[in-house]
Design a protein around this motif. Structure first.
Motif, PDB file in Angstrom:
ATOM      1  N   THR A  40       1.074  -1.270  -0.006  1.00 42.30           N
ATOM      2  CA  THR A  40      -0.122  -0.189   0.149  1.00 42.30           C
ATOM      3  C   THR A  40       0.975   1.018   0.416  1.00 42.30           C
ATOM      4  O   THR A  40       1.139   2.018  -0.412  1.00 42.30           O
ATOM      5  N   ALA A  43       2.418   1.565  -3.238  1.00 40.49           N
ATOM      6  CA  ALA A  43       1.097   2.464  -4.275  1.00 40.49           C
ATOM      7  C   ALA A  43       0.786   3.105  -4.654  1.00 40.49           C
ATOM      8  O   ALA A  43       0.582   4.111  -5.021  1.00 40.49           O
ATOM      9  N   GLU A  44       0.551   3.995  -2.952  1.00 40.50           N
ATOM     10  CA  GLU A  44       0.584   5.023  -2.847  1.00 40.50           C
ATOM     11  C   GLU A  44       1.470   6.427  -3.055  1.00 40.50           C
ATOM     12  O   GLU A  44       1.192   7.290  -3.568  1.00 40.50           O
ATOM     13  N   ALA A  46       3.464   5.542  -5.672  1.00 40.48           N
ATOM     14  CA  ALA A  46       3.429   5.631  -6.427  1.00 40.48           C
ATOM     15  C   ALA A  46       2.850   6.509  -7.220  1.00 40.48           C
ATOM     16  O   ALA A  46       2.456   7.397  -8.506  1.00 40.48           O
ATOM     17  N   ARG A  47       1.327   6.508  -7.144  1.00 40.24           N
ATOM     18  CA  ARG A  47      -0.363   7.067  -7.510  1.00 40.24           C
ATOM     19  C   ARG A  47       0.004   8.692  -7.652  1.00 40.24           C
ATOM     20  O   ARG A  47      -0.169   8.836  -8.442  1.00 40.24           O
ATOM     21  N   GLN A  48       0.876   8.820  -6.282  1.00 41.86           N
ATOM     22  CA  GLN A  48       0.585  10.183  -6.194  1.00 41.86           C
ATOM     23  C   GLN A  48       1.536  10.781  -6.638  1.00 41.86           C
ATOM     24  O   GLN A  48       2.143  12.065  -6.926  1.00 41.86           O
ATOM     25  N   LEU A  50       3.870   8.774  -8.943  1.00 43.90           N
ATOM     26  CA  LEU A  50       5.014   9.165 -10.158  1.00 43.90           C
ATOM     27  C   LEU A  50       4.424  10.047 -11.383  1.00 43.90           C
ATOM     28  O   LEU A  50       5.259  10.691 -12.140  1.00 43.90           O
ATOM     29  N   PRO A  51       3.846  10.929 -11.621  1.00 41.58           N
ATOM     30  CA  PRO A  51       3.002  12.303 -12.348  1.00 41.58           C
ATOM     31  C   PRO A  51       4.510  13.164 -12.110  1.00 41.58           C
ATOM     32  O   PRO A  51       4.776  13.370 -13.315  1.00 41.58           O
ATOM     33  N   ALA A 274       2.775  16.005  -4.416  1.00 39.75           N
ATOM     34  CA  ALA A 274       3.437  15.576  -5.299  1.00 39.75           C
ATOM     35  C   ALA A 274       4.890  15.279  -4.939  1.00 39.75           C
ATOM     36  O   ALA A 274       5.364  14.330  -5.274  1.00 39.75           O
TER      37      ALA A 274
END
Lengths: 307, 302
Positions: A40, A43-44, A46-48, A50-51, A274
């Motif tokens: 988690t 993933a969290e 990466a989600r926040q 990576l962009p 981010a």
């Protein structure tokens, strides 16, 4: 024993078995829970993050605008601090380990050093930061710079390096030392040419684990007074003119990747989240890569064990 | 002959020099401890010149940065203890259960995979855990507990608990594996199931070792800084309610280090006082852990 007892015992055994299955399932669940947290977390991040992550992010200076901010001074600072840390902690740690394992007489002083090492290993990292603030900054007047930050982290990881290096030296059999002595080597020669190289991979693993710990360490750097908005790089260690090498970078004010990340995390502006996530991504990638290297080394060492 | 003799003398001198250099390296660690104690005690002494010890222990407010300054260390201590209790409530059952499972039930294959993965939990930088606590766990908890403040000890404590799971599980498992196989065999021969053996024989035999692991984990949790600094808030508040926000010993130090506080002033000295309290606390825990471990080792030899 009649039939009723049989059924009773059978039921009892069945219940016992069921209980055991439940217990084992719960144990596995706990294990999975731990792993799930890790997944988690990644993933969290990466989600926040990576962009935001890209070559720009790595090559830009911090900025008031979240989208324009980068971590160039932060990772360069981390790298510079790590160089100082390694340059200090490796000779001191390995030297201390060699002394304690190969030379130290069994006396009060040695016992004192041993107790002291256990004690230091359990000391909260922020206490090291306070010590560095009091001694390096106030007493010695070294300033809040890359040098003091590196020294602080070096002292912090010293116990880790010493303990693992001692374990590695202990696995080297005495026959190797005796063979060296029999050929006329002095204790130092035996150590330099045979014992320490034989324990090399184990010592290296300890150094790597120590550095992995140091690179993520934030609290002592903040206690020491890390700057979180640095818009320049420390001076290059290599010069165009004589003497070609400069140590001016040591006295540059420092920031480091975890400090930069802390700064972004604590900003109220959600745009910076981010950035924090992307910085965390880089940090974790670095820490995991270093730890992975240590695990791989340990694995190879076990396979190639000669004794 | 003289050539050989001077060669020998030079060699002996070099050996002695190198040995003393190595000894100096070993003594650095002692110097570090001396430096830590010196800094913390000296600054705290200066602090106690202007603040009475009674006020320090008994005052129910901690406001060194305000006009009306109060210095009651109990305030910071209460938050540290609350957070540690939450962490322990997570790490003790989960870590203990994992340890029993890995030591008594798991196949070697699972153990070989699980142990390094668990170590990874301890290898994640704590600042990243802090981020995780604030950005993921806190929103989750606020969804479950309406009215929970954005900064709270509960979220920080839970994440801290996850962080110290490997300390509990790994050392407890080592302790349980050190219990002689004969004890398990005897128990099973008496008709006990594996579960009964694990809980009734192995865990009690390894109790001192398991307790040692837990105490060490507590010490780690108390000294943990970044998670609380990010997720637990900065308001010093006396109380033991984990759903409140509060400053711990460690997060207070970070808070002051980040701010513009006049160096050498009394407010600045409070940082070292908090550090001294923290050091004494963790030192006590570490010594207790060590004593328990020694007791366990002595018992298992017998």
């Amino acid at each position: 024993m009649d039939e009723g007892d049989d059924i009773h015992i059978g039921r009892h055994l069945q219940r016992r078995r069921r209980l055991e299955i439940v217990f084992v399932a719960a144990g596995l669940l706990c294990l999975i829970l731990g792993m799930l947290t890790l997944v988690t977390l990644f993933a969290e991040m990466a989600r926040q993050g990576l962009p935001r992550l890209g070559i720009d992010f790595l090559s830009r200076y911090p900025s008031r605008h979240a989208e324009l901010a980068g971590i160039l001074p932060a990772w360069v600072g981390s790298l510079a601090v790590m160089v100082v840390t390694a340059a200090t902690a490796v000779p001191l740690g390995v030297g201390a380990a060699v002394y304690l394992e190969e030379y130290a007489p069994r006396n009060l002083i040695t016992a004192l050093i041993e107790i002291n090492l256990t004690n230091l290993a359990g000391m909260p990292s922020i206490v090291f930061g306070l010590m560095a603030l009091g001694i390096f900054v106030f007493e010695f007047g070294l300033g809040r710079n890359i040098l003091t930050a590196g020294l602080t982290l070096a002292l912090l990881i010293l116990p880790i390096i010493i303990v693992t290096a001692r374990e590695a030296l202990r696995t080297v059999p005495d026959s190797l030392r005796e063979a060296a002595f029999a050929c006329g080597a002095s204790p130092w020669q035996a150590l330099r040419d045979h014992v320490v190289p034989a324990a090399g991979p184990g010592i290296l693993t300890g150094i790597i684990i120590g550095l992995a710990r140091a690179i993520g360490e934030t609290a002592p750097l903040i206690a020491l007074g890390a700057v979180s908005f640095v818009s320049f790089l420390p001076e290059s260690p290599i010069r165009g003119e004589f003497p070609f090498i400069s140590f001016d970078w040591l006295s540059a004010p420092f920031t480091a990747l975890p400090v930069q990340m802390f700064n972004w995390t604590t900003r109220p502006d959600p745009d910076f989240r981010a950035n924090a996530a992307a910085a965390a991504f880089v940090l974790v990638a670095m820490a995991l890569a270093i730890n992975g290297l240590a695990i791989w080394l340990r694995h190879r060492m076990r396979r190639e064990a000669r004794w | 002959m003289t050539v050989v003799r001077t060669w020998h003398a030079r060699r002996r001198a070099r050996e002695r020099l190198l040995e003393s250099l190595l000894m100096l390296a070993a003594l650095v660690s002692v110097a570090v401890t001396v430096a830590i104690v010196y800094v913390l005690v000296a600054e705290s002494m200066a602090f106690f010149d202007s603040v009475g010890f009674a006020e320090f222990v008994a005052d129910s407010q901690w406001t060194p940065l305000f006009e009306d300054a109060h210095y009651g260390i109990g305030v910071l201590l209460s938050a540290t203890l609350t957070c540690t209790a939450v962490a322990l409530a997570v790490a003790l059952p989960v870590g203990g259960w994992i340890a029993i499972y890995l030591s008594e039930f798991a196949s070697p294959a699972i153990r070989d995979i699980a142990k390094p993965l668990l170590e990874l939990l301890g290898a994640v930088p704590t600042i990243v855990y802090g981020y995780f606590a604030l950005m993921f766990v806190t929103p989750l908890l606020r969804y479950l507990i309406p009215g929970l403040p954005g900064f709270n000890l509960l979220s920080a404590g839970i994440v801290m608990g996850i962080m110290i799971i490997p300390y509990v599980s790994s050392l407890s498992e080592d302790a349980m594996r050190a219990v002689p196989m004969a004890l398990r065999e005897a128990s099973c021969a008496m008709g006990a199931s594996r579960l009964q053996t694990a809980l009734g024989v192995v865990v009690p035999s390894a109790a001192a070792g398991i307790a040692s692991a837990c105490v060490l984990a507590v010490s780690r949790a108390m000294g943990e800084t970044m998670i609380v600094a990010i997720a637990a808030g900065s308001q010093a508040r006396l109380g033991y309610d984990p759903t409140e926000s509060a400053a711990t010993l460690t997060s207070y130090i970070v808070q002051v280090a980040l701010g513009d506080v006049d160096q050498g002033g009394i407010a600045y000295r409070t940082v070292f006082v908090a550090g001294l309290a923290l050091m004494l606390l963790t030192l006590t825990m570490n010594v207790a852990s060590h004593v328990l471990r020694q007791r366990f080792l002595r018992a298992s030899v017998r």
